[in-house]
Motif scaffolding. Sequence first.
Motif, PDB file in Angstrom:
ATOM      1  N   SER A  29     -52.982  53.392 -64.139  1.00  0.00           N
ATOM      2  CA  SER A  29     -52.628  52.374 -63.151  1.00  0.00           C
ATOM      3  C   SER A  29     -53.589  51.190 -63.167  1.00  0.00           C
ATOM      4  CB  SER A  29     -52.596  53.008 -61.755  1.00  0.00           C
ATOM      5  OG  SER A  29     -53.869  53.535 -61.433  1.00  0.00           O
ATOM      6  N   PHE A  30     -54.526  51.186 -64.121  1.00  0.00           N
ATOM      7  CA  PHE A  30     -55.430  50.045 -64.240  1.00  0.00           C
ATOM      8  C   PHE A  30     -55.740  49.803 -65.712  1.00  0.00           C
ATOM      9  CE2 PHE A  30     -59.380  52.261 -65.226  1.00  0.00           C
ATOM     10  CZ  PHE A  30     -59.106  53.546 -64.801  1.00  0.00           C
ATOM     11  N   ASP A  31     -56.228  48.616 -66.014  1.00  0.00           N
ATOM     12  CA  ASP A  31     -56.509  48.210 -67.385  1.00  0.00           C
ATOM     13  C   ASP A  31     -57.968  48.538 -67.713  1.00  0.00           C
ATOM     14  OD1 ASP A  31     -56.755  47.012 -69.833  1.00  0.00           O
ATOM     15  OD2 ASP A  31     -56.135  45.017 -69.171  1.00  0.00           O
ATOM     16  N   ILE A  32     -58.160  49.549 -68.525  1.00  0.00           N
ATOM     17  CA  ILE A  32     -59.514  49.992 -68.875  1.00  0.00           C
ATOM     18  C   ILE A  32     -60.303  48.875 -69.557  1.00  0.00           C
ATOM     19  CG2 ILE A  32     -60.798  51.591 -70.375  1.00  0.00           C
ATOM     20  CD1 ILE A  32     -58.680  53.666 -69.769  1.00  0.00           C
ATOM     21  N   SER A  33     -59.628  48.010 -70.272  1.00  0.00           N
ATOM     22  CA  SER A  33     -60.325  46.937 -70.990  1.00  0.00           C
ATOM     23  C   SER A  33     -61.017  45.960 -70.049  1.00  0.00           C
ATOM     24  CB  SER A  33     -59.357  46.188 -71.911  1.00  0.00           C
ATOM     25  OG  SER A  33     -58.425  45.442 -71.160  1.00  0.00           O
ATOM     26  N   LYS A  34     -60.661  45.988 -68.773  1.00  0.00           N
ATOM     27  CA  LYS A  34     -61.317  45.108 -67.805  1.00  0.00           C
ATOM     28  C   LYS A  34     -62.644  45.679 -67.313  1.00  0.00           C
ATOM     29  CE  LYS A  34     -57.275  42.636 -66.401  1.00  0.00           C
ATOM     30  NZ  LYS A  34     -57.269  41.600 -67.385  1.00  0.00           N
ATOM     31  N   LEU A  35     -62.913  46.939 -67.639  1.00  0.00           N
ATOM     32  CA  LEU A  35     -64.187  47.547 -67.256  1.00  0.00           C
ATOM     33  C   LEU A  35     -65.288  47.044 -68.181  1.00  0.00           C
ATOM     34  CD1 LEU A  35     -63.060  51.275 -66.809  1.00  0.00           C
ATOM     35  CD2 LEU A  35     -63.453  49.591 -65.000  1.00  0.00           C
ATOM     36  N   THR A  36     -66.505  47.024 -67.660  1.00  0.00           N
ATOM     37  CA  THR A  36     -67.638  46.667 -68.516  1.00  0.00           C
ATOM     38  C   THR A  36     -67.888  47.817 -69.488  1.00  0.00           C
ATOM     39  OG1 THR A  36     -69.316  47.683 -67.089  1.00  0.00           O
ATOM     40  CG2 THR A  36     -68.713  45.377 -66.607  1.00  0.00           C
ATOM     41  N   VAL A  37     -68.672  47.536 -70.506  1.00  0.00           N
ATOM     42  CA  VAL A  37     -69.013  48.586 -71.472  1.00  0.00           C
ATOM     43  C   VAL A  37     -69.691  49.747 -70.751  1.00  0.00           C
ATOM     44  CG1 VAL A  37     -70.447  49.142 -73.473  1.00  0.00           C
ATOM     45  CG2 VAL A  37     -69.145  47.013 -73.431  1.00  0.00           C
ATOM     46  N   LYS A  38     -70.630  49.445 -69.858  1.00  0.00           N
ATOM     47  CA  LYS A  38     -71.333  50.504 -69.122  1.00  0.00           C
ATOM     48  C   LYS A  38     -70.344  51.331 -68.301  1.00  0.00           C
ATOM     49  CE  LYS A  38     -75.017  51.560 -65.850  1.00  0.00           C
ATOM     50  NZ  LYS A  38     -74.417  52.825 -65.583  1.00  0.00           N
ATOM     51  N   GLN A  39     -69.410  50.671 -67.635  1.00  0.00           N
ATOM     52  CA  GLN A  39     -68.416  51.395 -66.834  1.00  0.00           C
ATOM     53  C   GLN A  39     -67.554  52.297 -67.701  1.00  0.00           C
ATOM     54  OE1 GLN A  39     -66.729  47.874 -65.039  1.00  0.00           O
ATOM     55  NE2 GLN A  39     -67.587  48.396 -63.021  1.00  0.00           N
ATOM     56  N   ARG A  40     -67.167  51.803 -68.888  1.00  0.00           N
ATOM     57  CA  ARG A  40     -66.360  52.627 -69.787  1.00  0.00           C
ATOM     58  C   ARG A  40     -67.157  53.818 -70.303  1.00  0.00           C
ATOM     59  NH1 ARG A  40     -64.291  48.420 -73.852  1.00  0.00           N
ATOM     60  NH2 ARG A  40     -65.675  47.014 -72.754  1.00  0.00           N
ATOM     61  N   LEU A  41     -68.424  53.593 -70.635  1.00  0.00           N
ATOM     62  CA  LEU A  41     -69.272  54.702 -71.087  1.00  0.00           C
ATOM     63  C   LEU A  41     -69.486  55.718 -69.968  1.00  0.00           C
ATOM     64  CD1 LEU A  41     -71.867  52.741 -73.226  1.00  0.00           C
ATOM     65  CD2 LEU A  41     -70.134  54.337 -74.067  1.00  0.00           C
ATOM     66  N   ASP A  42     -69.688  55.228 -68.751  1.00  0.00           N
ATOM     67  CA  ASP A  42     -69.820  56.134 -67.603  1.00  0.00           C
ATOM     68  C   ASP A  42     -68.541  56.955 -67.416  1.00  0.00           C
ATOM     69  OD1 ASP A  42     -72.397  55.230 -67.100  1.00  0.00           O
ATOM     70  OD2 ASP A  42     -71.793  53.902 -65.451  1.00  0.00           O
ATOM     71  N   LEU A  43     -67.395  56.310 -67.592  1.00  0.00           N
ATOM     72  CA  LEU A  43     -66.118  57.001 -67.467  1.00  0.00           C
ATOM     73  C   LEU A  43     -65.983  58.086 -68.537  1.00  0.00           C
ATOM     74  CD1 LEU A  43     -63.340  57.340 -66.176  1.00  0.00           C
ATOM     75  CD2 LEU A  43     -62.525  55.442 -67.611  1.00  0.00           C
ATOM     76  N   ILE A  44     -66.378  57.757 -69.767  1.00  0.00           N
ATOM     77  CA  ILE A  44     -66.358  58.759 -70.840  1.00  0.00           C
ATOM     78  C   ILE A  44     -67.211  59.959 -70.435  1.00  0.00           C
ATOM     79  CG2 ILE A  44     -67.167  59.263 -73.189  1.00  0.00           C
ATOM     80  CD1 ILE A  44     -66.401  56.320 -73.864  1.00  0.00           C
ATOM     81  N   GLY A  45     -68.403  59.690 -69.900  1.00  0.00           N
ATOM     82  CA  GLY A  45     -69.286  60.771 -69.466  1.00  0.00           C
ATOM     83  C   GLY A  45     -68.655  61.619 -68.374  1.00  0.00           C
ATOM     84  N   LEU A  46     -68.035  60.962 -67.414  1.00  0.00           N
ATOM     85  CA  LEU A  46     -67.382  61.701 -66.327  1.00  0.00           C
ATOM     86  C   LEU A  46     -66.250  62.570 -66.855  1.00  0.00           C
ATOM     87  CD1 LEU A  46     -67.237  58.917 -63.585  1.00  0.00           C
ATOM     88  CD2 LEU A  46     -68.571  61.036 -63.496  1.00  0.00           C
ATOM     89  N   LEU A  47     -65.450  62.007 -67.752  1.00  0.00           N
ATOM     90  CA  LEU A  47     -64.352  62.778 -68.329  1.00  0.00           C
ATOM     91  C   LEU A  47     -64.884  63.970 -69.127  1.00  0.00           C
ATOM     92  CD1 LEU A  47     -62.037  59.872 -69.497  1.00  0.00           C
ATOM     93  CD2 LEU A  47     -61.576  61.500 -67.662  1.00  0.00           C
ATOM     94  N   TRP A  48     -65.896  63.734 -69.964  1.00  0.00           N
ATOM     95  CA  TRP A  48     -66.465  64.812 -70.768  1.00  0.00           C
ATOM     96  C   TRP A  48     -67.038  65.908 -69.875  1.00  0.00           C
ATOM     97  CZ3 TRP A  48     -65.921  66.525 -75.433  1.00  0.00           C
ATOM     98  CH2 TRP A  48     -66.810  67.483 -75.911  1.00  0.00           C
ATOM     99  N   ASP A  49     -67.788  65.506 -68.851  1.00  0.00           N
ATOM    100  CA  ASP A  49     -68.411  66.477 -67.947  1.00  0.00           C
ATOM    101  C   ASP A  49     -67.378  67.274 -67.150  1.00  0.00           C
ATOM    102  OD1 ASP A  49     -70.906  65.689 -68.844  1.00  0.00           O
ATOM    103  OD2 ASP A  49     -71.339  64.434 -67.098  1.00  0.00           O
TER     104      ASP A  49
END
Length: 65
Positions: A4-24
């Motif tokens: 429901s949102f455009d991931i490309s609008k996130l900053t690099v840090k936000q995307r990396l944090d999201l990857i970490g949250l998903l992995w964890d």
Amino acid sequence: MSLSFDISKLTVKQRLDLIGLLWDSLTAEDVQLTSAQEAELTRRMASFDADARAAVPWDDIEREL
């Protein structure tokens, strides 16, 4: 699955944090290794164990520098 949102609008840090949250959020049962991956992991752990005995502690290296 549609986001429901455009991931490309996130900053690099936000995307990396999201990857970490998903992995964890995954458990060991969620991530199944193939037999080839399992064999490679076993090989690498054996290599690590063998090399660890010959390793020089970081404190010793730092002292020499």
